[in-house]
Design a protein around this motif. Sequence first.
Motif, PDB file in Angstrom:
ATOM      1  N   GLY B 136      60.084  21.719  53.780  1.00 42.46           N
ATOM      2  CA  GLY B 136      59.816  20.760  52.724  1.00 42.46           C
ATOM      3  C   GLY B 136      59.226  19.469  53.235  1.00 42.46           C
ATOM      4  N   GLY B 137      58.568  19.502  54.391  1.00 41.95           N
ATOM      5  CA  GLY B 137      57.806  18.349  54.821  1.00 41.95           C
ATOM      6  C   GLY B 137      58.444  17.467  55.860  1.00 41.95           C
ATOM      7  N   TYR B 138      59.505  17.928  56.497  1.00 38.66           N
ATOM      8  CA  TYR B 138      60.089  17.144  57.597  1.00 38.66           C
ATOM      9  C   TYR B 138      59.664  17.810  58.900  1.00 38.66           C
ATOM     10  CZ  TYR B 138      62.863  15.616  53.657  1.00 38.66           C
ATOM     11  OH  TYR B 138      63.239  15.142  52.438  1.00 38.66           O
ATOM     12  N   MET B 176      46.134  12.573  50.420  1.00 36.77           N
ATOM     13  CA  MET B 176      45.235  13.666  50.102  1.00 36.77           C
ATOM     14  C   MET B 176      45.104  13.727  48.577  1.00 36.77           C
ATOM     15  SD  MET B 176      45.530  17.588  51.311  1.00 36.77           S
ATOM     16  CE  MET B 176      44.965  18.951  50.310  1.00 36.77           C
ATOM     17  N   PRO B 177      43.858  13.795  48.084  1.00 33.66           N
ATOM     18  CA  PRO B 177      43.682  13.856  46.626  1.00 33.66           C
ATOM     19  C   PRO B 177      44.320  15.114  46.049  1.00 33.66           C
ATOM     20  CG  PRO B 177      41.583  13.483  47.744  1.00 33.66           C
ATOM     21  CD  PRO B 177      42.564  13.857  48.801  1.00 33.66           C
ATOM     22  N   ALA B 178      44.734  15.015  44.786  1.00 26.36           N
ATOM     23  CA  ALA B 178      45.289  16.183  44.108  1.00 26.36           C
ATOM     24  C   ALA B 178      44.115  16.962  43.509  1.00 26.36           C
ATOM     25  CB  ALA B 178      46.271  15.752  43.030  1.00 26.36           C
ATOM     26  N   PHE B 179      43.508  17.845  44.337  1.00 19.64           N
ATOM     27  CA  PHE B 179      42.254  18.502  43.956  1.00 19.64           C
ATOM     28  C   PHE B 179      42.404  19.343  42.698  1.00 19.64           C
ATOM     29  CE2 PHE B 179      41.432  17.563  48.405  1.00 19.64           C
ATOM     30  CZ  PHE B 179      40.134  17.055  48.333  1.00 19.64           C
ATOM     31  N   GLY B 180      43.514  19.993  42.542  1.00 21.11           N
ATOM     32  CA  GLY B 180      43.718  20.842  41.374  1.00 21.11           C
ATOM     33  C   GLY B 180      44.200  20.045  40.171  1.00 21.11           C
ATOM     34  N   ALA B 181      45.231  19.262  40.371  1.00 25.32           N
ATOM     35  CA  ALA B 181      45.874  18.549  39.265  1.00 25.32           C
ATOM     36  C   ALA B 181      44.935  17.540  38.634  1.00 25.32           C
ATOM     37  CB  ALA B 181      47.137  17.864  39.759  1.00 25.32           C
ATOM     38  N   ASP B 182      44.053  16.936  39.466  1.00 23.48           N
ATOM     39  CA  ASP B 182      43.140  15.934  38.924  1.00 23.48           C
ATOM     40  C   ASP B 182      41.827  16.565  38.471  1.00 23.48           C
ATOM     41  OD1 ASP B 182      45.055  14.116  39.428  1.00 23.48           O
ATOM     42  OD2 ASP B 182      44.082  13.196  41.178  1.00 23.48           O
ATOM     43  N   GLY B 183      41.713  17.859  38.513  1.00 25.04           N
ATOM     44  CA  GLY B 183      40.546  18.549  38.010  1.00 25.04           C
ATOM     45  C   GLY B 183      39.323  18.447  38.886  1.00 25.04           C
ATOM     46  N   ILE B 184      39.490  18.115  40.162  1.00 25.52           N
ATOM     47  CA  ILE B 184      38.334  18.030  41.066  1.00 25.52           C
ATOM     48  C   ILE B 184      37.830  19.445  41.357  1.00 25.52           C
ATOM     49  CG2 ILE B 184      37.513  17.199  43.295  1.00 25.52           C
ATOM     50  CD1 ILE B 184      39.883  15.191  43.209  1.00 25.52           C
ATOM     51  N   LEU B 185      38.786  20.376  41.530  1.00 30.26           N
ATOM     52  CA  LEU B 185      38.425  21.768  41.782  1.00 30.26           C
ATOM     53  C   LEU B 185      39.081  22.641  40.718  1.00 30.26           C
ATOM     54  CD1 LEU B 185      39.039  21.975  45.648  1.00 30.26           C
ATOM     55  CD2 LEU B 185      36.839  21.687  44.497  1.00 30.26           C
ATOM     56  N   THR B 186      38.441  23.733  40.386  1.00 29.24           N
ATOM     57  CA  THR B 186      39.024  24.691  39.453  1.00 29.24           C
ATOM     58  C   THR B 186      40.019  25.553  40.210  1.00 29.24           C
ATOM     59  OG1 THR B 186      37.428  26.401  39.921  1.00 29.24           O
ATOM     60  CG2 THR B 186      36.838  24.785  38.200  1.00 29.24           C
ATOM     61  N   TRP B 242      52.626  25.000  60.095  1.00 24.34           N
ATOM     62  CA  TRP B 242      52.381  24.527  58.731  1.00 24.34           C
ATOM     63  C   TRP B 242      53.553  23.682  58.288  1.00 24.34           C
ATOM     64  CZ3 TRP B 242      47.656  25.706  56.867  1.00 24.34           C
ATOM     65  CH2 TRP B 242      46.971  26.767  57.495  1.00 24.34           C
ATOM     66  N   LEU B 243      53.218  22.467  57.809  1.00 24.63           N
ATOM     67  CA  LEU B 243      54.281  21.555  57.394  1.00 24.63           C
ATOM     68  C   LEU B 243      54.932  22.029  56.096  1.00 24.63           C
ATOM     69  CD1 LEU B 243      55.711  18.913  58.034  1.00 24.63           C
ATOM     70  CD2 LEU B 243      53.926  17.704  56.771  1.00 24.63           C
ATOM     71  N   TYR B 244      54.102  22.548  55.172  1.00 25.40           N
ATOM     72  CA  TYR B 244      54.634  22.955  53.861  1.00 25.40           C
ATOM     73  C   TYR B 244      54.528  24.457  53.667  1.00 25.40           C
ATOM     74  CZ  TYR B 244      54.682  17.997  52.690  1.00 25.40           C
ATOM     75  OH  TYR B 244      54.925  16.656  52.679  1.00 25.40           O
ATOM     76  N   GLY B 245      54.411  25.212  54.755  1.00 24.81           N
ATOM     77  CA  GLY B 245      54.375  26.676  54.630  1.00 24.81           C
ATOM     78  C   GLY B 245      52.980  27.219  54.827  1.00 24.81           C
ATOM     79  N   GLY B 246      52.847  28.415  55.345  1.00 22.20           N
ATOM     80  CA  GLY B 246      51.553  28.970  55.724  1.00 22.20           C
ATOM     81  C   GLY B 246      51.108  30.164  54.898  1.00 22.20           C
ATOM     82  N   HIS B 253      49.319  25.473  46.504  1.00 23.70           N
ATOM     83  CA  HIS B 253      50.169  24.410  45.991  1.00 23.70           C
ATOM     84  C   HIS B 253      49.775  23.061  46.575  1.00 23.70           C
ATOM     85  CE1 HIS B 253      54.479  22.608  45.611  1.00 23.70           C
ATOM     86  NE2 HIS B 253      53.620  22.048  44.770  1.00 23.70           N
ATOM     87  N   GLN B 254      49.566  23.051  47.877  1.00 24.31           N
ATOM     88  CA  GLN B 254      49.291  21.797  48.550  1.00 24.31           C
ATOM     89  C   GLN B 254      47.920  21.250  48.173  1.00 24.31           C
ATOM     90  OE1 GLN B 254      51.555  20.244  49.826  1.00 24.31           O
ATOM     91  NE2 GLN B 254      50.649  18.631  51.098  1.00 24.31           N
ATOM     92  N   VAL B 255      46.942  22.132  47.935  1.00 23.66           N
ATOM     93  CA  VAL B 255      45.605  21.656  47.553  1.00 23.66           C
ATOM     94  C   VAL B 255      45.625  21.172  46.101  1.00 23.66           C
ATOM     95  CG1 VAL B 255      43.182  22.331  47.240  1.00 23.66           C
ATOM     96  CG2 VAL B 255      44.477  23.183  49.200  1.00 23.66           C
ATOM     97  N   THR B 256      46.410  21.868  45.267  1.00 24.16           N
ATOM     98  CA  THR B 256      46.443  21.518  43.851  1.00 24.16           C
ATOM     99  C   THR B 256      47.126  20.171  43.632  1.00 24.16           C
ATOM    100  OG1 THR B 256      46.608  23.864  43.376  1.00 24.16           O
ATOM    101  CG2 THR B 256      47.107  22.366  41.565  1.00 24.16           C
ATOM    102  N   LYS B 257      48.338  20.053  44.221  1.00 16.07           N
ATOM    103  CA  LYS B 257      49.100  18.808  44.020  1.00 16.07           C
ATOM    104  C   LYS B 257      49.867  18.527  45.317  1.00 16.07           C
ATOM    105  CE  LYS B 257      51.839  16.623  40.378  1.00 16.07           C
ATOM    106  NZ  LYS B 257      52.699  15.773  41.206  1.00 16.07           N
TER     107      LYS B 257
END
Lengths: 526, 289
Positions: B136-138, B176-186, B242-246, B253-257
């Motif tokens: 979970g990021g530690y 890191m931008p929220a590429f998915g949540a902010d609609g930058i990427l589909t 991987w900090l948040y899983g590989g 998940h990490q790219v989206t939000k």
Amino acid sequence: MATADGAFLKPTGSDLRQEARETRPGASGDGIGSGGTQPPEKQKLFADRDRVYSRSIQGKWRKVKWWTLAVLLGLYYIGPWLRWDRGLGAPNQALLIDMPGRRAYFFGLEIWPQEIYYLTGVLILGALGLFFVTALFGRVWCGFTCPQTLWTDLFMWVERKIEGDRNARMKLDKGPLTGAKVGKKFAKHGAWLLIALATGGAWIMYFNNAPTVVHDFFTGQATTAIYGFVFLFTATTYVLAGWAREQVCIYMCPWPRFQGAMFDEDSLVVTYEDWRGEPRGGARKGQSFEGRGHCVDCGLCWQVCPTGVDIRKGQQMACIGCALCVDACNSVMNRFGLPPELITYDSISNQLARADGRTKTRFRLVRPRTIAYAVLLLLIATVMVVSLSTRSRLHVNVLQDRQPLYVKLSDGSIRNGYTIKVVNMVREPKTYLLSTDGLTGAEIAVLGRHLEPGPYVELDVAPDDVSSFRVFVKAPMSSLDSVQTDFTFYLIDLATRESETVRGIFNGPAAVAANAANARRGGDGG
Amino acid sequence: MMAQEKEVDALTGTETTGHEWDGIRELNTPLPKWWLWVFYVTIVFAVVYTILYPAWPWFNGYTHGILGYSSRAAVRDRIDEMAASRAHWVEQIETTPMSEIVNDPDLLQIATVGGRAVFANNCAPCHGTGATGRPGGYPALVDDDWIWGGTLDAIHTTVMHGIRNGADPEARMSEMPAFGADGILTPQQVSAVAEHVLALSGAGPDNEEGAQIFAENCVACHGELGRGNNELGAPNLTDQIWLYGGTKADIVHQVTKPRQGVMPAWNTRLSDAEIKQVTVYVHSLGGGQ
């Protein structure tokens, strides 16, 4: 009375006291055992001590005792002054237990704390040796070599030189407090304290460099611990040898209580031949001993006894087997023209043989009991000598990290951490080469010394020292065959080629190691 | 004890005490009197002890004894003694640069042992007692993968100021931008780029679309080859850590939000010497650069 199974095994303290009151003319009776004719009086639950005023005696056993005393005490006092060259930077005292430096030295031997089990071996040898000589010769330890006996003997000698022999001392103690009495007492206790100080001082020298500690002691520069220990051992020597004496043997020491287990009828013991001595009675010089025993009841045997025992009552726990009564009785037998050894240092079976009129007596050295002790002694001594002469002077201890068990690195390989302790017991600086075997492609790094991983690393260890290294071993996943992969650490002394191997375990992740194994199996199949 | 006629046991010839239990009589074998004195000495000792030291519960607490001894004060003294005996080393740690500390065997030993204690008291709740991190990021601090750098200075800065804590102006900062949540990427684009990221470390097949999206959106921080950038706190995407899983789901998940961990600044809580020691300790765990 002194049969093989009767009085021989009946060591009770009350026997001794009772008998002392019965036989000792000057003993201050407190009523117990003094007959039923007296009016009833309050029972005593604590007994007054009957002071033992032992009388001096000449003879062969006295001579043996003086010689053992001189040799053993001589060794004790001279021991710390013996020197032994161990080279630069090492103590040159032959016998030394260096507590702060964590080493014990015995001439050419140097013992490290982790070799303390040799002390266990020495203690076992000591115990078996004690059992062995006890089975053969009875209480030789108590009578001739025990420190309590030796120092008591020395203190008694001093006492005799200052206050006179038995009668003079009894008279002095009963007499009024005069200037001469005070002077004698001061002289005696002063001399005792001096001997005690020398004894306590010598003890400290075994734990420090003797000349240094003596200098520091008398110039006030020694540590509180040294003054404290010297005081402690001076006080115990003074109290135990000057005041407590036979009370130590009778009430404090456990050894008399169970050493009967080592005896049999062929062990040498100090015994009175009652078949020849009884019925006893007073005698004049030149009288006939027809129809009566040879014991003239002179009382010399219990007067010379350092523990106040009457040996004519048979073997007792309080008898330390010093054989001074043998000397005393022989001097009397001699005077009356009677055969010597009415009190004799011989086995019960020989005494019984003589009682039966058999003249041929023998000393049976070889008996199941002595064979058992001898074999055990030999066995343990051999193990000790072999292990001491072949012991390694290089030790390697590997402590594996448990948290974390392993670390996955960014290139997918696995790293394990170890703390390796290299013990260099030689007084030379050493350089060792550390490598591994059993892990393909393994690389080693050492924290603070050799951070770039490589197939081997050099480790420097100072002379006579322990160095601790944080070692990281990195291995590719493909070299692991299970969660735990066995491998070996190799440590080679670059100068002497002496080497040491230590088994190590390399931990890896469960799933990935299993995958690796599968992949290998697949590869083999294809 | 009743004064009565003496009774002597026939077998041993020893007098009895007159006590009898079911026909068993007690022999009187008196102890020497000095034994009794030893007993009296222990009583005297107890009385003297009671006068000198705290001993008995009392209405208002306990009896304090005239020496004024207290085990709490004794512990305090010992702690002060300890601090005084350490003062020399603490001063050495404070005045010596870390690059020299790690090359001096004595100082290294002091620093790692002291640092271990600091770490256990302050860092272990998030990073784990063995510095192996927590899901979970530690991040794990024992491996050779660093987000903000694994040199002594980089670790020191991170410990001093923390990460994204909003309290320390010098804290490490990246977003890191929220590429998915902010609609930058589909979602399809996110999926494609996630597959490309997996392929960077050899964990799956690559795809043209993903590579294209990566080159347009990610290389600014993660680099053309995806190796990351310690200056910007951008993780290396080509390694096995991987900090948040590989898994693909983790990466999607990490790219989206993106989750963004926070670390407090420790310069307000730990002394300079403590921070230096814990830095040296973390650096010594095996991953230090």
